[in-house]
Design an enzyme around this catalytic site. Structure first.
Site, PDB file in Angstrom:
ATOM      1  N   LYS A  89       0.856  -1.183   0.000  1.00  0.00           N
ATOM      2  CA  LYS A  89       0.000   0.000   0.000  1.00  0.00           C
ATOM      3  C   LYS A  89       0.893   1.234   0.000  1.00  0.00           C
ATOM      4  O   LYS A  89       1.460   1.618   1.025  1.00  0.00           O
ATOM      5  CB  LYS A  89      -0.906   0.045   1.235  1.00  0.00           C
ATOM      6  CG  LYS A  89      -1.972   1.129   1.088  1.00  0.00           C
ATOM      7  CD  LYS A  89      -2.398   1.777   2.391  1.00  0.00           C
ATOM      8  CE  LYS A  89      -1.568   2.954   2.800  1.00  0.00           C
ATOM      9  NZ  LYS A  89      -1.596   4.124   1.924  1.00  0.00           N
TER      10      LYS A  89
ATOM     11  N   CYS B  41      13.560  10.849   6.736  1.00  0.00           N
ATOM     12  CA  CYS B  41      13.565  10.503   8.163  1.00  0.00           C
ATOM     13  C   CYS B  41      14.972  10.537   8.751  1.00  0.00           C
ATOM     14  O   CYS B  41      15.132  10.563   9.960  1.00  0.00           O
ATOM     15  CB  CYS B  41      12.908   9.150   8.389  1.00  0.00           C
ATOM     16  SG  CYS B  41      13.580   7.902   7.314  1.00  0.00           S
TER      17      CYS B  41
HETATM   18  P1  ADP Z   1       3.669  10.907   6.668  1.00  0.00           P
HETATM   19  O1  ADP Z   1       3.669  11.918   7.721  1.00  0.00           O
HETATM   20  O2  ADP Z   1       4.986  10.612   6.040  1.00  0.00           O
HETATM   21  O3  ADP Z   1       2.559  11.066   5.646  1.00  0.00           O
HETATM   22  P2  ADP Z   1       2.215   8.662   7.655  1.00  0.00           P
HETATM   23  O4  ADP Z   1       2.639   7.765   8.755  1.00  0.00           O
HETATM   24  O5  ADP Z   1       0.959   9.431   7.806  1.00  0.00           O
HETATM   25  O6  ADP Z   1       3.464   9.570   7.438  1.00  0.00           O
HETATM   26  O7  ADP Z   1       2.124   7.867   6.281  1.00  0.00           O
HETATM   27  C1  ADP Z   1       2.938   6.771   5.930  1.00  0.00           C
HETATM   28  C2  ADP Z   1       2.082   5.715   5.267  1.00  0.00           C
HETATM   29  O8  ADP Z   1       1.108   5.275   6.219  1.00  0.00           O
HETATM   30  C3  ADP Z   1       1.288   6.198   4.054  1.00  0.00           C
HETATM   31  O9  ADP Z   1       1.184   5.136   3.125  1.00  0.00           O
HETATM   32  C4  ADP Z   1      -0.069   6.493   4.654  1.00  0.00           C
HETATM   33  O10 ADP Z   1      -1.101   6.416   3.691  1.00  0.00           O
HETATM   34  C5  ADP Z   1      -0.184   5.374   5.656  1.00  0.00           C
HETATM   35  N1  ADP Z   1      -1.137   5.594   6.743  1.00  0.00           N
HETATM   36  C6  ADP Z   1      -1.513   6.757   7.319  1.00  0.00           C
HETATM   37  N2  ADP Z   1      -2.418   6.532   8.282  1.00  0.00           N
HETATM   38  C7  ADP Z   1      -2.631   5.189   8.323  1.00  0.00           C
HETATM   39  C8  ADP Z   1      -3.455   4.312   9.111  1.00  0.00           C
HETATM   40  N3  ADP Z   1      -4.256   4.777  10.063  1.00  0.00           N
HETATM   41  N4  ADP Z   1      -3.395   2.989   8.861  1.00  0.00           N
HETATM   42  C9  ADP Z   1      -2.579   2.502   7.905  1.00  0.00           C
HETATM   43  N5  ADP Z   1      -1.787   3.265   7.135  1.00  0.00           N
HETATM   44  C10 ADP Z   1      -1.802   4.589   7.341  1.00  0.00           C
END
Ligand code: ADP
Length: 487
Positions: A180, A290
């Site tokens: 994903k 990161c």
């Molecule tokens: P960033 O701040 O780099 O966007 P995130 O942790 O939000 O970091 O995003 C990293 C990945 O995790 C992306 O693929 C995002 O779509 C996914 N993501 C964000 N929220 C969730 C969630 N609740 N469950 C699973 N995947 C998530």
């Protein structure tokens, strides 16, 4: 997206070797961060599609696992070659959806490909053990087997390489994968799938599910009992959530989470080397990695000289669309990111930091933040505690080695750390004392496929790349062979 290679532009999910729309026909947009223009409209997958992809990965597992290591190695090696043959096309797609300058995008494609190459080689070296047994009629044998279906969740800052280094390790040992990608940057992942198919990865072995409801897809990937491992790169907050969700079915996990990298400059450092290292470690991807330096901790004797030289270099950046050849820094990923960086700079200035350069949103456009240098930063500022993820240098001052180290380690994160000193004793002492998974000593180019990438503390667990990286995708099985009689 006219100049882009249309063979590599896919707008559907890739499941079980087929390109498929979402069941409800939903679509979502991918925007170019440099302009806000639409790059593509993609099938908007959700939990339902994630489930189908998991089932496809599960069905494909027995045959993929049963291939010889050499067969998997050859397929991965073809994938590596195809990625490199399409480096320019893949780089252009990456820049269009992510914003980084083309030179960096080309570098990312080669970097991602290096993991595919590496794991195509490591595939053949997943060795077990034979252990001396406590009784003469027994033998202890340890074998390593693929964990099974792996779910990969990756971020937007390295949309090619973060996926390549997870998928290559998983596929090398015989796992199958449901990937994903971030909804901001799914095209790079789909393009990798095109080339994977061309390389001979069988249907169902590598699947890509993209959609803008990350929470729904993530819930399915973490709850489904057929997924045996979740590998994630992203924020610590989401990593913690995924760990909780994975606990329900006791999945294996690898977490590559946020960092708060210190960059220490001691009085005895080679100033020019430190400035060059600082530039490379701070400004890659406009500060959105990161392992980017978050805090510059500079000893008082070299503080002013380092600040002045660094500011001279920072002044040379040319902001703009990453696709233009004279651009040296692109936009931030979206308006929310710009707003967050702006708030952090304002917080620092409100608490006594002085702006040596930049400090605000750039005149180039609302997506761009000025390369910024702040002096007199202190531990009360958000910049000390939180990941900046933008082109902002914050200089903290320290007197003694012990004081500097305490400041460096005063964070729940522990991904990368860097320091510059010419004192050989200090190189060992500080290297050993820094609480980080990776330490650059008079060097900031620390990421490569041959070395173990990963963090400690709240920066995560598991390692990617190197001989250690493969261990994250295997289970150890001990077989006790009994009843062996003497002749
Ligand atoms: P960033 O701040 O780099 O966007 P995130 O942790 O939000 O970091 O995003 C990293 C990945 O995790 C992306 O693929 C995002 O779509 C996914 N993501 C964000 N929220 C969730 C969630 N609740 N469950 C699973 N995947 C998530």
């Amino acid at each position: 997206m006219s100049p882009l290679n249309s063979k590599l532009i896919k707008t559907q999910c890739y499941m079980d070797g087929c390109w498929q729309d979402a069941a409800d026909g939903g679509r979502f947009e991918v925007l170019n961060p440099a302009s806000g223009e639409r790059v593509a409209e993609l099938a908007n997958a959700g939990a339902k599609e994630a489930k189908l992809a998991i089932e496809a990965a599960h069905a494909a597992l027995p045959a993929w696992r049963a291939k010889t290591a050499k067969e998997r190695s050859q397929i991965l090696h073809r994938w590596f070659r195809l990625v490199m043959d399409h480096q320019e096309d893949l780089a252009q797609i990456l820049t269009a959806e992510q914003g980084k300058v083309l030179a960096e995008a080309r570098g990312e494609i080669a970097y991602g490909a290096s993991y595919i190459e590496w794991f195509s080689e490591e595939a053949k070296r997943v060795y077990g053990d034979v252990i001396p047994a406590p009784a003469g009629d027994r033998r202890i044998v340890v074998i390593k087997q693929p964990v099974g279906v792996v779910a990969s969740i990756t971020p937007w800052n390295f949309p090619n390489a973060m996926l390549a280094r997870k998928a290559a390790a998983a596929l090398a040992v015989g796992c199958t994968v449901v990937a994903k990608p971030a909804s901001e940057t799914p095209l790079s992942a789909l393009a990798l799938a095109v080339l994977g198919e061309e390389a001979g990865i069988p249907p169902g072995v590598f699947n890509v599910v993209c959609g803008d409801d990350a929470e729904a897809i993530g819930r399915e990937l973490t709850a489904h009992p057929l997924v045996r491992k979740v590998t994630f790169t992203g924020s610590t907050a989401v990593g913690k959530l995924l760990l909780k969700q994975c606990a329900e079915t006791v999945k294996k996990t690898s977490m590559e989470l946020g960092g708060n990298a210190p960059f220490m400059v001691f009085d005895d450092a080679d100033l020019e080397a430190a400035v060059a290292g600082a530039m490379a470690a701070k400004f890659r991807n406009a500060g959105q990695t990161c392992v980017c330096v978050n805090r510059f901790l500079v000893q008082e004797g070299i503080y002013d000289a380092f600040a002045a030289r660094l500011a001279e270099e920072v002044a040379k950046f040319k902001l703009g669309n990453g696709a233009e050849s004279d651009t040296t820094m692109g936009p931030l990923i979206h308006g929310k990111a710009v707003a967050k960086v702006k708030e952090m700079v304002e917080d620092a200035v409100g608490k006594g930091a002085e702006v040596l350069m930049g400090g605000g949103v750039s005149a180039v456009g609302p997506e761009y933040f000025e390369p910024t240098v702040l002096i007199n930063a202190s531990a009360e500022m958000r910049i000390h505690a939180e990941e900046i993820f933008g082109p902002v240098v914050a200089l903290f001052r320290f007197k003694s080695e012990a004081e500097g180290l305490a400041l460096a380690n005063e964070t729940p994160f522990g991904l990368a750390a860097y320091f510059y000193t010419q004192d050989a004793s200090r190189q060992w002492r500080v290297g050993e004392a820094l609480e980080a998974g990776m330490v650059g000593i008079n060097e900031t180019g620390i990421s490569n496929e041959m070395a173990p990438f990963g963090g400690i503390k709240e920066s995560g667990s598991g390692r990617e790349g190197s001989k250690y990286g493969i261990e994250d995708y295997v289970e150890i099985k001990y077989m006790c062979m009994g009843g062996i009689s003497g002749s």
